[in-house]
Design a protein around this motif. Structure first.
Motif, PDB file in Angstrom:
ATOM      1  N   THR A 160      65.200  39.656  72.942  1.00  0.00           N
ATOM      2  CA  THR A 160      65.405  39.446  71.506  1.00  0.00           C
ATOM      3  C   THR A 160      64.787  40.576  70.701  1.00  0.00           C
ATOM      4  N   LEU A 161      63.604  41.008  71.113  1.00  0.00           N
ATOM      5  CA  LEU A 161      62.915  42.083  70.395  1.00  0.00           C
ATOM      6  C   LEU A 161      63.663  43.412  70.519  1.00  0.00           C
ATOM      7  N   LEU A 204      66.724  43.254  68.245  1.00  0.00           N
ATOM      8  CA  LEU A 204      66.372  43.428  66.837  1.00  0.00           C
ATOM      9  C   LEU A 204      66.046  44.887  66.518  1.00  0.00           C
ATOM     10  N   ALA A 205      65.451  45.601  67.478  1.00  0.00           N
ATOM     11  CA  ALA A 205      65.129  47.010  67.249  1.00  0.00           C
ATOM     12  C   ALA A 205      66.387  47.830  67.028  1.00  0.00           C
ATOM     13  N   SER A 253      74.040  44.126  69.291  1.00  0.00           N
ATOM     14  CA  SER A 253      73.124  44.903  68.451  1.00  0.00           C
ATOM     15  C   SER A 253      73.839  45.633  67.321  1.00  0.00           C
ATOM     16  N   ASP A 279      60.775  47.353  59.141  1.00  0.00           N
ATOM     17  CA  ASP A 279      60.055  47.686  60.363  1.00  0.00           C
ATOM     18  C   ASP A 279      58.743  46.919  60.449  1.00  0.00           C
ATOM     19  N   THR A 292      69.352  46.618  66.218  1.00  0.00           N
ATOM     20  CA  THR A 292      70.017  46.096  65.022  1.00  0.00           C
ATOM     21  C   THR A 292      69.460  46.772  63.775  1.00  0.00           C
ATOM     22  N   GLN A 320      55.021  45.772  70.762  1.00  0.00           N
ATOM     23  CA  GLN A 320      56.005  45.279  69.798  1.00  0.00           C
ATOM     24  C   GLN A 320      55.487  45.468  68.367  1.00  0.00           C
ATOM     25  N   HIS A 339      60.182  43.428  66.532  1.00  0.00           N
ATOM     26  CA  HIS A 339      61.089  44.196  67.366  1.00  0.00           C
ATOM     27  C   HIS A 339      60.291  45.014  68.367  1.00  0.00           C
ATOM     28  N   HIS A 398      60.714  48.701  70.611  1.00  0.00           N
ATOM     29  CA  HIS A 398      61.492  49.901  70.890  1.00  0.00           C
ATOM     30  C   HIS A 398      61.798  49.999  72.379  1.00  0.00           C
TER      31      HIS A 398
END
Length: 275
Positions: A127-128, A131-132, A202, A101, A134, A116, A106, A108
């Protein structure tokens, strides 16, 4: 139907069963992401309720599917201090996600671009967001794989039935997860196809994490109590740090709590009724 799924899992073997189960959970994420082809937005009350449901499923799975069998199995390996590997695994699972984290850039779901987390970056919001989610899916895949692997060792309480129940529970809550990525991207102006692509992508880590988890416990049997509690700790961290705060940023907090309770009961019933 449940008996058929259990028999199929036994025939496949733990690693293949974990792979098939996590591919199924991935596909359910894709089902949720596909909603973007029919709607551009989703009612925030519905969205927060579904996120709450996701948190409830994950919390219930952390105890009935992971921590409880972890404690039972630890008694056989460490009869005098059976709590130690369980406690250590739980804490390290949370610390593992905590480290990711802090390192992985990432964003939310209901947060603005300025909020971020992770290493600062200029990456696009899509993308962010990807990744969150994922990051969210890594412990879910691990949990399924570890439980299928532990079932192969004959542990009571970590049976194929429990592993199938966990996979079904996570598959159900993956539907709103897919929506959680694709719908905000669509609202931001991204095409339906791209929004769907990011939404389903994701969960691609779940099959990989599932296979790793199954193989790890099969070949290293003594780490099973640690591995089960590690997955539980990782899931609890995700729920408290990510899922619950995302449901508390609007006026539908009560609906989110009710969704959480329903999700908790659904996962509890799936795990206990067929155990």
């Amino acid at each position: 139907m449940f008996e058929f799924l259990e028999e199929t899992a036994i025939q496949l073997g733990p690693v293949k069963a974990a792979l098939v189960a996590t591919i199924f959970t991935w596909l359910m994420t894709a089902v949720g992401a596909s909603i973007v082809f029919f709607f551009k937005t989703i009612n925030r009350a519905v969205f927060d309720t579904m996120l709450g449901f996701t948190g409830g499923v994950m919390i219930a799975a952390s105890f009935w599917s992971l921590l409880n069998p972890s404690l039972e199995y630890a008694k056989e390996i460490f009869p005098t201090m059976h709590w130690l590997p369980v406690a250590a695994g739980f804490l390290l699972g949370g610390l593992f996600i905590f480290a990711l984290d802090k390192l992985l850039p990432h964003l939310h779901i209901n947060f603005g671009q300025a909020e971020q987390e992770g290493i600062p970056t200029s990456w696009h919001k899509s993308t962010l967001l990807l990744l969150a989610i994922t990051l969210h899916n890594i412990p879910e895949g691990l949990a399924i794989g570890i439980l299928f692997g532990s079932a192969a060792l004959g542990l009571e309480g970590a049976s194929i039935t429990a592993a199938v129940a966990l996979a079904l529970g996570i598959a159900i809550q993956n539907i709103p997860e897919g929506m959680a990525v694709s719908m905000p991207l669509r609202r931001a102006g991204m095409s339906r196809k791209k929004s769907f692509w990011y939404g389903q992508l994701s969960a691609i880590v779940e099959p990989m994490a599932g296979v790793v988890g199954a193989i790890a416990v099969i070949f290293m049997q003594n780490i099973l109590p640690f591995a089960l509690s590690f997955a539980a700790g990782a899931m609890i961290f995700v729920v408290i740090e990510e899922v619950i705060p995302e449901t508390q940023r609007d006026k539908y907090t009560d609906l989110a709590v009710l969704g959480f309770m329903i999700g908790f009961v659904v996962m509890m019933v799936l795990d206990v009724a067929w155990a």
